[in-house]
Design a protein around this motif. Structure first.
Motif, short mmCIF file in Angstrom:
data_model
loop_
_atom_site.label_atom_id
_atom_site.label_comp_id
_atom_site.label_asym_id
_atom_site.label_seq_id
_atom_site.Cartn_x
_atom_site.Cartn_y
_atom_site.Cartn_z
N TRP A 46 25.73 65.05 44.27
CA TRP A 46 24.36 65.00 44.38
C TRP A 46 23.41 66.70 45.37
O TRP A 46 23.70 66.89 46.39
CB TRP A 46 23.89 63.87 45.75
CG TRP A 46 24.23 63.05 45.73
CD1 TRP A 46 22.62 61.96 44.81
CD2 TRP A 46 25.50 61.72 45.04
NE1 TRP A 46 23.91 60.68 44.04
CE2 TRP A 46 25.17 60.99 43.95
CE3 TRP A 46 26.63 62.47 44.98
CZ2 TRP A 46 26.15 59.85 43.43
CZ3 TRP A 46 27.46 61.49 44.12
CH2 TRP A 46 27.14 60.27 43.57
N PRO A 88 25.49 62.69 53.86
CA PRO A 88 24.33 62.26 54.77
C PRO A 88 23.90 60.96 55.18
O PRO A 88 24.32 60.55 54.26
CB PRO A 88 23.69 63.25 55.06
CG PRO A 88 23.19 64.01 53.14
CD PRO A 88 25.05 63.50 52.74
N ALA A 89 23.64 60.83 56.24
CA ALA A 89 23.97 58.90 56.32
C ALA A 89 22.70 58.66 55.39
O ALA A 89 22.79 57.23 54.27
CB ALA A 89 22.82 58.46 57.33
N GLY A 90 21.16 59.64 55.20
CA GLY A 90 20.45 58.82 53.64
C GLY A 90 21.13 58.71 52.17
O GLY A 90 19.92 58.27 51.93
N LEU A 91 22.44 59.20 51.83
CA LEU A 91 22.96 59.53 50.81
C LEU A 91 23.65 58.61 50.75
O LEU A 91 24.58 57.93 49.35
CB LEU A 91 23.45 60.55 50.56
CG LEU A 91 21.76 61.59 49.73
CD1 LEU A 91 22.20 63.22 49.57
CD2 LEU A 91 21.20 60.92 48.21
N GLU A 125 24.29 55.46 48.44
CA GLU A 125 23.98 55.74 46.47
C GLU A 125 25.82 56.48 46.27
O GLU A 125 25.96 55.80 45.53
CB GLU A 125 22.95 56.52 47.04
CG GLU A 125 22.44 56.84 45.41
CD GLU A 125 21.24 58.09 45.25
OE1 GLU A 125 20.45 58.20 45.68
OE2 GLU A 125 21.37 58.96 43.92
N HIS A 155 29.08 57.27 59.95
CA HIS A 155 27.34 56.85 58.77
C HIS A 155 28.20 55.97 57.68
O HIS A 155 27.53 55.28 57.55
CB HIS A 155 26.36 58.31 58.96
CG HIS A 155 26.93 59.35 58.14
ND1 HIS A 155 28.34 59.85 59.03
CD2 HIS A 155 26.97 59.49 56.80
CE1 HIS A 155 28.64 60.45 57.98
NE2 HIS A 155 27.89 60.74 57.29
N ALA A 198 27.23 52.51 56.46
CA ALA A 198 27.11 52.15 55.05
C ALA A 198 28.36 51.53 54.22
O ALA A 198 27.74 50.41 53.21
CB ALA A 198 27.24 53.50 53.94
N GLU A 211 27.41 47.70 54.66
CA GLU A 211 25.91 47.15 54.81
C GLU A 211 26.57 46.97 52.91
O GLU A 211 25.81 46.47 52.50
CB GLU A 211 25.06 48.47 54.77
CG GLU A 211 23.88 48.78 53.91
CD GLU A 211 22.85 47.53 54.90
OE1 GLU A 211 21.75 47.42 54.48
OE2 GLU A 211 23.23 47.33 55.90
#
Ligand SMILES: CC(C)(COP(=O)(O)OP(=O)(O)OC[C@H]1O[C@@H](n2cnc3c(N)ncnc32)[C@H](O)[C@@H]1OP(=O)(O)O)[C@@H](O)C(=O)NCCC(=O)NCCS
Length: 273
Positions: A33, A53-56, A59, A77, A81, A84
């Motif tokens: 990514w 990173p946490a934001g990806l 995905e 993180h 995830a 989650e």
């Protein structure tokens, strides 16, 4: 991928740049990514590891889609995830201990009698590969397990060509690739060290002693020789990842004997649905 791992490396991160160099030949299904400026922001290697990173993270986990995914316990993180995404932490089973040592107080190198400890030379990929295959033969690994396990009659996939390609991969350095040479000229043990110059962090991966030469202090000596070479090259600490579970206890004993201490462990998450 190495630049990304280097940018954020701590001893509590799963992958060091050396892991990626060593693991390149096993690379199968993998994805990157990238950010708008082209910098790698996340990656995933099926059957091996992910970096995000946490934001990806969600995905990347979705792309991997594997029934089992292993991360480091300290990568909170990623564990969040995974939960989650419907994964649950597996109890028991194999895991790896991430161990670290400061390179300031290293013991002096004592060379076991009859052996020579030195760096690998550029034309020695064949001999280097042969020692690796002998140390990592599945039947031999199975015999070191507690209780012993039958891992079949296969061979490690390390060929002269594969070894040469490792030696041609950044950041390989021959001075960190230390071997013990037996009186008959064969390689009896090896420790491959990697250096992340930016983080001043070394890594040992892999280490092995050829059957017939074990319990003479050779794995300890070659590892120590590589650690001294890392320090001379500017590293202040080093990491190594032996198995931490009771089924494979021998490797960690070698590293604990050199002053390595656990800083984290891997945890495997299993898809619940
Ligand atoms: C693990 C391995 C590298 C050890 O090599 P070695 O040259 O025999 O190790 P050393 O002689 O330096 O041993 C250092 C200490 O480790 C422990 N140890 C090593 N082999 C052991 C064994 N078979 N059983 C119990 N303890 C063992 C002992 O505490 C030993 O000290 P001691 O002999 O004074 O008691 C070797 O067995 C090997 O190549 N195994 C397969 C590959 C592997 O597991 N590599 C490490 C992966 S991280």
């Amino acid at each position: 991928m190495q630049a990304a791992a280097q940018r954020t490396w701590t001893p509590g991160q799963r992958r060091h740049i050396g892991d990626l160099a060593w693991g390149l030949r096993y690379l199968g299904r993998a994805a990157l990514w990238t950010a708008a400026d082209g910098e790698v922001a996340a990656w995933a290697i099926a059957g091996d590891s992910l970096y995000a990173p946490a934001g990806l993270a969600g995905e990347v986990i979705g792309w991997l889609g594997e029934p089992e995914i292993t991360v480091l316990e300290t990568e909170e993180h990623l564990t969040a995830a995974l939960e989650e995404a419907g994964y649950v932490r597996r109890d028991g089973g194999p895991f790896f201990l991430h161990c670290a040592v400061e390179l300031d107080g290293l013991p002096e190198l004592t060379v076991p009698e009859g052996y020579e400890i030195r760096a690998v030379r550029p034309d020695e990929a064949g001999q280097r590969a042969a020692a690796h295959r002998a140390a990592w033969r599945p039947a031999r690994i199975g015999a070191l397990m507690v209780p012993p396990a039958d891992l079949g009659a296969g061979e490690s996939s390390m060929t002269t060509e594969a070894c040469q390609s490792v030696m041609d991969t950044w950041p390989y350095r021959a001075d960190l690739d230390q071997v013990a040479v037996a009186p008959d000229g064969s390689f009896a043990a090896f420790a491959l060290g990697w250096l992340d110059e930016v983080n001043k962090a070394g890594e040992l991966e892999p280490v092995g002693t050829v059957p017939g030469h074990t319990r003479r202090g050779l794995a300890s000596a070659v590892s120590l020789a590589s650690l001294h070479a890392m320090r001379a090259a500017g590293a202040t600490r080093a990491v190594v990842y032996p198995r931490g579970d009771e089924a494979y206890p021998v490797a960690r004993k070698v590293y604990f004997g050199l002053g390595f201490e656990p800083v984290a462990r891997t945890v495997t998450y299993v898809r619940a649905t």
